[in-house]
Each structure stands twice: as structure tokens, then as C-alpha cells.
Write a protein that holds these residues in place. Structure first.
Motif, PDB file in Angstrom:
ATOM      1  N   THR A   1      -6.285  -3.682   4.581  1.00 24.22           N
ATOM      2  CA  THR A   1      -5.863  -5.083   4.611  1.00 24.22           C
ATOM      3  C   THR A   1      -5.255  -5.475   3.272  1.00 24.22           C
ATOM      4  OG1 THR A   1      -8.044  -5.834   3.862  1.00 24.22           O
ATOM      5  CG2 THR A   1      -7.679  -5.755   6.244  1.00 24.22           C
ATOM      6  N   ALA A   2      -4.520  -6.567   3.295  1.00 21.02           N
ATOM      7  CA  ALA A   2      -3.978  -7.121   2.049  1.00 21.02           C
ATOM      8  C   ALA A   2      -5.133  -7.692   1.235  1.00 21.02           C
ATOM      9  CB  ALA A   2      -2.973  -8.219   2.373  1.00 21.02           C
ATOM     10  N   GLY A   3      -4.936  -7.778  -0.071  1.00 18.71           N
ATOM     11  CA  GLY A   3      -5.962  -8.361  -0.934  1.00 18.71           C
ATOM     12  C   GLY A   3      -5.874  -7.812  -2.340  1.00 18.71           C
ATOM     13  N   PHE A   4      -6.819  -8.251  -3.182  1.00 19.89           N
ATOM     14  CA  PHE A   4      -6.895  -7.773  -4.555  1.00 19.89           C
ATOM     15  C   PHE A   4      -7.607  -6.429  -4.588  1.00 19.89           C
ATOM     16  CE2 PHE A   4      -6.417 -12.331  -5.278  1.00 19.89           C
ATOM     17  CZ  PHE A   4      -5.436 -12.325  -6.253  1.00 19.89           C
ATOM     18  N   TYR A   5      -7.021  -5.478  -5.318  1.00 16.70           N
ATOM     19  CA  TYR A   5      -7.606  -4.149  -5.474  1.00 16.70           C
ATOM     20  C   TYR A   5      -7.584  -3.786  -6.954  1.00 16.70           C
ATOM     21  CZ  TYR A   5      -7.268  -3.267  -0.445  1.00 16.70           C
ATOM     22  OH  TYR A   5      -7.418  -3.329   0.916  1.00 16.70           O
TER      23      TYR A   5
ATOM     24  N   GLY B   1       0.816  -1.211   0.000  1.00 20.58           N
ATOM     25  CA  GLY B   1       0.000   0.000   0.000  1.00 20.58           C
ATOM     26  C   GLY B   1       0.849   1.260   0.000  1.00 20.58           C
ATOM     27  N   ASN B   2       2.023   1.201   0.659  1.00 18.50           N
ATOM     28  CA  ASN B   2       2.915   2.370   0.664  1.00 18.50           C
ATOM     29  C   ASN B   2       3.443   2.681  -0.734  1.00 18.50           C
ATOM     30  OD1 ASN B   2       2.723   3.032   3.397  1.00 18.50           O
ATOM     31  ND2 ASN B   2       4.247   1.507   3.953  1.00 18.50           N
TER      32      ASN B   2
ATOM     33  N   LYS C   1     -11.159  -2.450  -3.063  1.00 21.67           N
ATOM     34  CA  LYS C   1     -10.882  -3.857  -2.760  1.00 21.67           C
ATOM     35  C   LYS C   1     -11.955  -4.748  -3.384  1.00 21.67           C
ATOM     36  CE  LYS C   1      -9.501  -7.044   0.784  1.00 21.67           C
ATOM     37  NZ  LYS C   1      -9.089  -7.237   2.144  1.00 21.67           N
ATOM     38  N   LEU C   2     -11.498  -5.837  -4.006  1.00 21.20           N
ATOM     39  CA  LEU C   2     -12.424  -6.846  -4.493  1.00 21.20           C
ATOM     40  C   LEU C   2     -12.882  -7.656  -3.299  1.00 21.20           C
ATOM     41  CD1 LEU C   2     -10.581  -8.147  -7.684  1.00 21.20           C
ATOM     42  CD2 LEU C   2     -12.592  -6.700  -7.589  1.00 21.20           C
ATOM     43  N   MET C   3     -14.174  -7.728  -3.096  1.00 20.59           N
ATOM     44  CA  MET C   3     -14.720  -8.462  -1.960  1.00 20.59           C
ATOM     45  C   MET C   3     -14.974  -9.905  -2.359  1.00 20.59           C
ATOM     46  SD  MET C   3     -14.898  -6.323   0.411  1.00 20.59           S
ATOM     47  CE  MET C   3     -14.953  -4.595   0.738  1.00 20.59           C
ATOM     48  N   SER C   4     -14.777 -10.812  -1.432  1.00 17.42           N
ATOM     49  CA  SER C   4     -15.067 -12.211  -1.715  1.00 17.42           C
ATOM     50  C   SER C   4     -16.561 -12.440  -1.561  1.00 17.42           C
ATOM     51  CB  SER C   4     -14.280 -13.120  -0.762  1.00 17.42           C
ATOM     52  OG  SER C   4     -14.646 -12.849   0.568  1.00 17.42           O
ATOM     53  N   GLY C   5     -17.120 -13.280  -2.413  1.00 17.71           N
ATOM     54  CA  GLY C   5     -18.544 -13.566  -2.376  1.00 17.71           C
ATOM     55  C   GLY C   5     -18.887 -14.551  -1.271  1.00 17.71           C
TER      56      GLY C   5
ATOM     57  N   ALA D   1       0.524  -5.635   1.770  1.00 20.73           N
ATOM     58  CA  ALA D   1       0.436  -5.035   3.104  1.00 20.73           C
ATOM     59  C   ALA D   1      -0.221  -3.669   2.972  1.00 20.73           C
ATOM     60  CB  ALA D   1       1.820  -4.891   3.727  1.00 20.73           C
ATOM     61  N   ALA D   2      -1.089  -3.352   3.925  1.00 25.35           N
ATOM     62  CA  ALA D   2      -1.761  -2.056   3.916  1.00 25.35           C
ATOM     63  C   ALA D   2      -0.739  -0.928   4.069  1.00 25.35           C
ATOM     64  CB  ALA D   2      -2.773  -1.996   5.054  1.00 25.35           C
ATOM     65  N   PRO D   3      -1.070   0.265   3.565  1.00 27.12           N
ATOM     66  CA  PRO D   3      -0.151   1.386   3.773  1.00 27.12           C
ATOM     67  C   PRO D   3      -0.084   1.750   5.256  1.00 27.12           C
ATOM     68  CG  PRO D   3      -2.176   2.124   2.683  1.00 27.12           C
ATOM     69  CD  PRO D   3      -2.253   0.648   2.798  1.00 27.12           C
ATOM     70  N   ASP D   4       0.995   2.387   5.639  1.00 28.97           N
ATOM     71  CA  ASP D   4       1.111   2.874   7.005  1.00 28.97           C
ATOM     72  C   ASP D   4      -0.079   3.785   7.300  1.00 28.97           C
ATOM     73  OD1 ASP D   4       3.542   1.550   7.210  1.00 28.97           O
ATOM     74  OD2 ASP D   4       4.712   3.341   6.655  1.00 28.97           O
ATOM     75  N   PRO D   5      -0.558   3.826   8.543  1.00 25.13           N
ATOM     76  CA  PRO D   5      -1.742   4.648   8.861  1.00 25.13           C
ATOM     77  C   PRO D   5      -1.634   6.086   8.371  1.00 25.13           C
ATOM     78  CG  PRO D   5      -1.239   3.230  10.709  1.00 25.13           C
ATOM     79  CD  PRO D   5      -0.112   3.047   9.706  1.00 25.13           C
ATOM     80  N   GLY D   6      -0.478   6.681   8.435  1.00 30.75           N
ATOM     81  CA  GLY D   6      -0.310   8.056   7.968  1.00 30.75           C
ATOM     82  C   GLY D   6      -0.376   8.203   6.450  1.00 30.75           C
TER      83      GLY D   6
END
Length: 166
Positions: A94-98, A53-54, A109-113, A78-83
Motif C-alpha cells: 500500500t501507499a504510505g510512509f516507509y 514502489g517500482n 512501513k510506518l504504522m499509524s498509532g 503506489a505499491a510496486p507491481d506484484p511481480g
């Protein structure tokens, strides 16, 4: 004679189209990736680019993602740092497909069905409405805060309680 061949080659490109096949000599679509079942010791699949994400946050600063990248798919490891969770990566937790949505200028984010869990894409706190008045050392009875959201999955949210300090 050379000029005649050059002219024919130039026009040939305007009349032809191509399809690319991976493990296929007869592709059925623009990009046709076919499993190679003759090798049982190798993994088959299409590996989507993996980024943090960073890195995506820094790419926004550099102006890399825009209208031409609409519908681009990545896997965030990995998600970007909060800042850094602002702009295009706001809400990326969160990690995942975007995929990149150029209309909203955000990574979505692509959500799982098959899940019944209520999900929110983004809280729109600047559009919140309040009823009632909070007073120091008095009960908050009759005080309601409504915060609209977008990118929900259609499920129902029951009353949520928040502990507010401050």
C-alpha cells in the motif's frame, strides 16, 4: 603571508560546526524547520520525497540503498507491481510512509498509532510447521499449519481460515 592565512582557514573548519535553519535565524538543532506563520496563503510543512514502489524496486537492482541509507524516509505513492514485490520492497502493498532498515535490507512501513487491527510485517512461510496429514477427498480435521511472522504490532490473531485450492 598567504600560507599563514591558508593554514588558519584550514584549521577553522575543524573547530566549527553548523546548524541549518529554514525560516529561522537561530536554529535549535542540526536541521530546524520553523513554520512561517506570517503567510496565511501558503502551506507549511516538510515534504518527504515521493516515489513509487517500482522506482524503489529498480533502485535496489541498481544497488542504491544500503547501510549508508539506514533510516531514510520516503512516501510511497503506489505499491510496486506484484511481480516486483521482492527483495527490499517485499511486503510493500500500500501507499504510505516507509523507512529503510539497512539491518534487514527492507523498506518498512510506518504504522499509524491508535489502531487495534492486528498487523503482520512479513509471513515467514519457509519456517512453517504442519501437523496432521492432508489426504485427497478426506476431511482436514486435525490438520494445523503454523506460519510464524515478524513485525507484528502486538495484537492477537484469532483463528484464520484459508480456502486452499490445488
Amino acid at each position: 603571508m598567504k600560507k599563514l592565512y591558508l593554514l588558519q582557514i584550514t584549521f577553522m573548519g575543524t573547530w566549527s560546526f553548523a546548524q541549518v535553519g529554514v525560516n529561522s535565524v537561530t536554529p535549535k538543532r542540526t536541521l530546524d524547520v520553523t513554520s512561517n506563520t506570517s503567510y496565511s496563503s501558503t502551506s507549511d510543512g516538510f515534504l518527504i520525497p515521493r516515489l513509487t514502489g517500482n522506482i524503489l524496486h529498480n533502485a535496489e537492482t541498481a544497488g542504491i540503498y544500503g547501510a549508508d541509507q539506514n533510516a531514510m524516509l520516503v512516501f510511497v505513492t503506489a505499491a510496486p507491481d506484484p511481480g516486483n514485490r521482492t527483495g527490499q520492497v517485499e511486503g510493500m502493498e500500500t501507499a504510505g510512509f516507509y523507512y529503510f532498515d539497512a539491518v534487514t535490507n527492507r523498506w518498512v512501513k510506518l504504522m499509524s498509532g491508535g489502531t487495534s487491527t492486528a498487523q503482520i510485517g512479513q509471513l515467514l512461510c519457509s519456517s512453517a510447521t504442519n501437523t496432521g496429514i492432508l489426504e485427497t477427498m478426506k476431511s482436514a480435521s486435525g490438520v494445523n499449519v503454523t506460519i510464524p511472522y515478524n513485525a507484528g504490532n502486538g495484537n492477537t490473531f484469532l483463528d484464520l481460515l484459508f480456502l486452499l485450492v490445488g
